[in-house]
Motif scaffolding. Sequence first.
Motif, PDB file in Angstrom:
ATOM      1  N   SER A 170      40.314  -3.508  25.081  1.00 19.07           N
ATOM      2  CA  SER A 170      39.149  -4.360  24.816  1.00 19.07           C
ATOM      3  C   SER A 170      38.230  -3.723  23.782  1.00 19.07           C
ATOM      4  O   SER A 170      38.273  -2.512  23.537  1.00 19.07           O
ATOM      5  CB  SER A 170      38.365  -4.604  26.106  1.00 19.07           C
ATOM      6  OG  SER A 170      37.767  -3.401  26.551  1.00 19.07           O
ATOM      7  N   GLU A 172      35.136  -3.295  24.235  1.00 21.99           N
ATOM      8  CA  GLU A 172      34.281  -2.387  24.994  1.00 21.99           C
ATOM      9  C   GLU A 172      34.934  -1.020  25.166  1.00 21.99           C
ATOM     10  O   GLU A 172      34.273   0.017  25.037  1.00 21.99           O
ATOM     11  CB  GLU A 172      33.948  -2.985  26.361  1.00 21.99           C
ATOM     12  CG  GLU A 172      33.037  -4.193  26.331  1.00 21.99           C
ATOM     13  CD  GLU A 172      33.735  -5.455  25.878  1.00 21.99           C
ATOM     14  OE1 GLU A 172      33.036  -6.397  25.464  1.00 21.99           O
ATOM     15  OE2 GLU A 172      34.994  -5.506  25.907  1.00 21.99           O
ATOM     16  N   GLU A 173      36.225  -1.006  25.464  1.00 25.12           N
ATOM     17  CA  GLU A 173      36.932   0.270  25.643  1.00 25.12           C
ATOM     18  C   GLU A 173      36.942   1.071  24.353  1.00 25.12           C
ATOM     19  O   GLU A 173      36.702   2.282  24.362  1.00 25.12           O
ATOM     20  CB  GLU A 173      38.366   0.019  26.114  1.00 25.12           C
ATOM     21  CG  GLU A 173      39.156   1.304  26.331  1.00 25.12           C
ATOM     22  CD  GLU A 173      40.560   1.074  26.844  1.00 25.12           C
ATOM     23  OE1 GLU A 173      41.376   2.011  26.744  1.00 25.12           O
ATOM     24  OE2 GLU A 173      40.845  -0.036  27.331  1.00 25.12           O
ATOM     25  N   SER A 175      34.801   0.848  21.875  1.00 27.87           N
ATOM     26  CA  SER A 175      33.436   1.284  21.586  1.00 27.87           C
ATOM     27  C   SER A 175      33.049   2.496  22.413  1.00 27.87           C
ATOM     28  O   SER A 175      32.458   3.458  21.917  1.00 27.87           O
ATOM     29  CB  SER A 175      32.449   0.140  21.843  1.00 27.87           C
ATOM     30  OG  SER A 175      32.710  -0.955  20.998  1.00 27.87           O
ATOM     31  N   GLN A 176      33.390   2.463  23.704  1.00 24.83           N
ATOM     32  CA  GLN A 176      32.999   3.545  24.606  1.00 24.83           C
ATOM     33  C   GLN A 176      33.743   4.836  24.314  1.00 24.83           C
ATOM     34  O   GLN A 176      33.205   5.933  24.527  1.00 24.83           O
ATOM     35  CB  GLN A 176      33.240   3.119  26.058  1.00 24.83           C
ATOM     36  CG  GLN A 176      32.281   2.041  26.535  1.00 24.83           C
ATOM     37  CD  GLN A 176      32.669   1.461  27.878  1.00 24.83           C
ATOM     38  OE1 GLN A 176      33.595   1.949  28.536  1.00 24.83           O
ATOM     39  NE2 GLN A 176      31.982   0.416  28.289  1.00 24.83           N
ATOM     40  N   GLN A 184      26.513   2.351  19.628  1.00 27.93           N
ATOM     41  CA  GLN A 184      27.592   1.409  19.879  1.00 27.93           C
ATOM     42  C   GLN A 184      27.702   0.415  18.716  1.00 27.93           C
ATOM     43  O   GLN A 184      26.699  -0.119  18.244  1.00 27.93           O
ATOM     44  CB  GLN A 184      27.338   0.654  21.177  1.00 27.93           C
ATOM     45  CG  GLN A 184      27.443   1.532  22.429  1.00 27.93           C
ATOM     46  CD  GLN A 184      28.873   1.953  22.705  1.00 27.93           C
ATOM     47  OE1 GLN A 184      29.707   1.144  23.072  1.00 27.93           O
ATOM     48  NE2 GLN A 184      29.154   3.232  22.531  1.00 27.93           N
TER      49      GLN A 184
END
Length: 217
Positions: A170, A172-173, A175-176, A184
């Motif tokens: 994803s 999000e994954e 980015s993190q 971010q």
Amino acid sequence: MKILLMEDDAVLSDILLDFLRETWSVDYAFNAQEVYEHLETKEYDLFIFDINVLGQNGLELLEELRSFNNTTPTIFITAYRDTESLKKAFEVGANDYIKKPFELEELSVRIYNTKRLFNIETDKYIQITQNITFNKEKKKILKDKKEFSLTNKDTLLLAYFLNNKNRLISNEELSQNIWDFESQPSNATLRSHIRTLRELIGKEKIITIRGEGYLYE
């Protein structure tokens, strides 16, 4: 070089991951259980374990791993300053030891020394296609005998995809794991980096799964 870091201090782990991932491929474990979860599917060139973690501590974990004939070189991080702790660390199979607080450059020196002592090969190209290879440490792609330099983020993104082939990842994954908490990226920024990689390695290698993320094949 593939490194597995175990550290349960959130602040220190973020600092170490940001620093280490600029040069190496690094996975993170909060505790011993997560270390074993990583070891089920991957092998590593180096362990960096904090001794003082919740649950099974670093000393107990390494002693158990050595009993399973896991010989991966290991550097311990610890707040202990007594000789007994140092002695115990080497008794259970540690190869080096660094005391808090420490400079990041000191850790880097110890990693390079361990690499040298154990002949760990890090300066190598990873085959992506028949005519394209990737060197994370040099931050370069070799394509049709021509070298292309990558930015730090593009390098980290490509390395992350290569370590997670054929798995839906994803936004999000990504980015993190690639950016720190305070910076971010927007979806547009992430798409820009993906577009750069596709131009170099081929559009078919990174597939967009609409509304879900990306798949590297």
